[in-house]
Design a protein around this motif. Structure first.
Motif, PDB file in Angstrom:
ATOM      1  N   ALA A   6      -1.532  16.825  25.676  1.00 11.89           N
ATOM      2  CA  ALA A   6      -1.575  15.400  26.026  1.00 11.89           C
ATOM      3  C   ALA A   6      -0.230  14.741  25.723  1.00 11.89           C
ATOM      4  CB  ALA A   6      -2.690  14.712  25.244  1.00 11.89           C
ATOM      5  N   GLN A   7       0.289  14.010  26.691  1.00 13.90           N
ATOM      6  CA  GLN A   7       1.586  13.366  26.567  1.00 13.90           C
ATOM      7  C   GLN A   7       1.462  11.901  26.964  1.00 13.90           C
ATOM      8  OE1 GLN A   7       4.556  15.106  25.682  1.00 13.90           O
ATOM      9  NE2 GLN A   7       3.162  16.811  25.251  1.00 13.90           N
ATOM     10  N   ASP A   8       1.880  11.005  26.087  1.00 11.70           N
ATOM     11  CA  ASP A   8       1.823   9.582  26.407  1.00 11.70           C
ATOM     12  C   ASP A   8       2.665   9.249  27.630  1.00 11.70           C
ATOM     13  OD1 ASP A   8       0.125   9.137  24.293  1.00 11.70           O
ATOM     14  OD2 ASP A   8       1.689   8.429  22.927  1.00 11.70           O
ATOM     15  N   TRP A   9       3.864   9.851  27.712  1.00  9.37           N
ATOM     16  CA  TRP A   9       4.751   9.543  28.822  1.00  9.37           C
ATOM     17  C   TRP A   9       4.165   9.996  30.159  1.00  9.37           C
ATOM     18  CZ3 TRP A   9       6.484  13.602  31.820  1.00  9.37           C
ATOM     19  CH2 TRP A   9       6.427  14.890  31.254  1.00  9.37           C
ATOM     20  N   CYS A  37      12.053  17.211  29.821  1.00 12.48           N
ATOM     21  CA  CYS A  37      10.773  16.621  29.424  1.00 12.48           C
ATOM     22  C   CYS A  37       9.677  17.674  29.381  1.00 12.48           C
ATOM     23  CB  CYS A  37      10.400  15.468  30.345  1.00 12.48           C
ATOM     24  SG  CYS A  37      10.224  15.866  32.085  1.00 12.48           S
ATOM     25  N   VAL A  38       9.721  18.645  30.309  1.00  9.99           N
ATOM     26  CA  VAL A  38       8.719  19.718  30.321  1.00  9.99           C
ATOM     27  C   VAL A  38       8.972  20.674  29.157  1.00  9.99           C
ATOM     28  CG1 VAL A  38       7.671  21.566  31.678  1.00  9.99           C
ATOM     29  CG2 VAL A  38       8.557  19.519  32.828  1.00  9.99           C
ATOM     30  N   GLY A  44       6.915  20.826  21.588  1.00  9.96           N
ATOM     31  CA  GLY A  44       6.536  19.820  20.609  1.00  9.96           C
ATOM     32  C   GLY A  44       7.695  18.987  20.122  1.00  9.96           C
ATOM     33  N   ARG A  45       8.704  18.828  20.971  1.00  9.25           N
ATOM     34  CA  ARG A  45       9.884  18.032  20.617  1.00  9.25           C
ATOM     35  C   ARG A  45       9.788  16.642  21.247  1.00  9.25           C
ATOM     36  NH1 ARG A  45      14.394  21.023  18.943  1.00  9.25           N
ATOM     37  NH2 ARG A  45      13.719  23.062  18.143  1.00  9.25           N
ATOM     38  N   PRO A  46      10.535  15.679  20.710  1.00  5.61           N
ATOM     39  CA  PRO A  46      10.534  14.332  21.301  1.00  5.61           C
ATOM     40  C   PRO A  46      11.048  14.356  22.738  1.00  5.61           C
ATOM     41  CG  PRO A  46      11.528  14.321  19.103  1.00  5.61           C
ATOM     42  CD  PRO A  46      11.362  15.760  19.482  1.00  5.61           C
ATOM     43  N   ILE A  47      10.538  13.437  23.545  1.00  6.11           N
ATOM     44  CA  ILE A  47      10.958  13.316  24.931  1.00  6.11           C
ATOM     45  C   ILE A  47      11.870  12.104  25.060  1.00  6.11           C
ATOM     46  CG2 ILE A  47      10.190  13.099  27.336  1.00  6.11           C
ATOM     47  CD1 ILE A  47       9.151  15.613  25.894  1.00  6.11           C
TER      48      ILE A  47
END
Length: 403
Positions: A6-9, A37-38, A44-47
């Protein structure tokens, strides 16, 4: 098929609006998220940035974004890139491409609707990953997802071919290893970087320095820098750099890439200025490196609080702080916290007297005024910047000069 957690962005209204605009023009599946971003979502790194690849031609992309009531900026239209802005967030959208010609610096591209062709021209397999709006991941090389999981930085296809297309990929290999790599660097990639390192002379200094600073900003760039030394790549970029002992030590003291870069240079302001000009470093970076070299001879870990304040008054806090970190790197295990605290927080006062005060004591304007003010300043600094007694101190100096 892999899928993103799950990704907020991914579900943000701004993201949905951009994808909807593109699919309204090109149909379902015409647009996919790509690259960082992918990769970062899988790791599990910041986007930071959200890039999108599309089968739409650039003019079709621009028209689709505008038709949806969003802002479209043709930021790189010749290479197929349009930036969409939705709810103040930028989305870089690029048409699928294949290289027609390359010269080691620039590429002439043709647009395509083939996702595999687009993936084949990318640098590393973990960067050649795509995801649709539901988070389903597409891995055209068949190895990108596994590389992201294992922390492997592996070129797409033949490393030498990828490097000859753009020699900056040599530095990118080490930069991505510093940020995302685990274990040992890919052997084939290292060998290609070693053999083709001289090709970096074709690159603009600005591209090289930007990539170097990004590398130095990694949490722990030491393994990557050691590999750069071993392949001769660092010598191509920074011939001034020698032993990495200071660099290795300062990484534990500071995450500031400028501080880390400082330790790769000798304490020589002119040598640093020359290197900074060659690398086309930003003026602010150049001036900071030079200032730290100028301050360094007067900085030691044995300074008293008063001596630190005197140094800050003369050289400013940033230069003293940087020089202290260099001295701390030279003496691993030392405690520089006290010195750094003063350098970073103490605000130097203004000289409390000037020409008017000297004139009131009967001194005619001229060179003697300057000499008196210099003598006053030296005594004031030596006494650790007292806040009172200035008139008496200045009068005593004037009397002594007349005696």
């Amino acid at each position: 098929m892999s899928a993103l957690a799950a990704q907020d962005w991914l579900t943000a209204p701004s993201t949905r609006s951009v994808i909807a605009a593109l699919e309204a023009a090109g149909g379902p599946g015409c647009a996919r998220f790509v690259g960082g971003c992918v990769r970062n979502a899988l790791m599990g790194r910041p986007i930071d940035d959200i890039d999108i690849a599309t089968t739409l031609k650039p003019e079709e992309t621009e028209a689709a974004i505008r038709a949806a009531g969003l802002k479209a900026v043709p930021t790189g239209i010749a290479h197929g890139t349009v930036t969409a802005v939705a709810q103040r967030r930028p989305f870089e959208i690029t048409t699928l491409r294949r290289d027609v010609t390359t010269d080691g610096r620039n590429a002439t591209v043709a647009f395509t609707d083939d996702w595999a062709e687009d993936a084949a021209r990318r640098d590393f397999r973990l960067n050649a990953l795509y995801a649709d709006h539901e988070g389903r991941v597409f891995d055209p090389t068949g190895e990108g997802v596994a590389d992201a999981a294992a922390g492997r930085i592996v070129f797409v296809g033949d490393p030498r071919t990828r490097i000859r297309e753009d020699y900056l990929r040599i530095l990118r290999f080490f930069r991505f290893f510093a940020w995302y790599g685990r274990g040992e660097p890919d052997a084939a990639g290292l060998e290609a970087c070693r053999d083709l390192a001289s090709g970096m002379t074709r690159l603009s200094a600005e591209r090289v320095s930007k990539e170097l600073m990004k590398l130095l900003a990694a949490a722990d760039p030491r393994p990557a820098m050691a590999a750069m030394i071993g392949t001769g790549v660092l010598a191509q970029v920074l011939p001034e750099a020698g032993d990495l002992a200071l660099f290795d030590a300062v990484v534990d003291l500071s995450d500031d890439p400028v501080v880390r870069l400082m330790t790769l240079f000798p304490v020589d302001a002119e040598a640093i200025r020359t290197a900074a000009e060659r690398l086309r470093l930003p003026n602010s970076t150049r001036d900071r490196l030079v200032a730290s070299a100028v301050a360094a001879p007067d900085v030691s870990l044995a300074m008293t609080d008063a001596q630190v304040r005197a140094a800050v008054y003369r050289y400013r806090g940033q230069a003293v702080s940087d020089a202290v970190l260099r001295r701390a790197a030279e003496a691993p295990g030392s405690d520089a916290a006290r010195l750094l605290s003063i350098a970073r927080t103490w605000v130097p006062p203004r000289l409390p007297v000037g020409g008017k005060e000297v004139a009131r004591l009967g001194v005619a304007p001229g060179p003697e005024t300057g000499r008196l003010l210099k003598a006053f300043e030296a005594d004031w600094i030596a006494d650790d910047f007292p806040t009172g007694g200035h008139a008496e101190r200045l009068a005593a100096l004037v009397s002594a000069r007349r005696a």
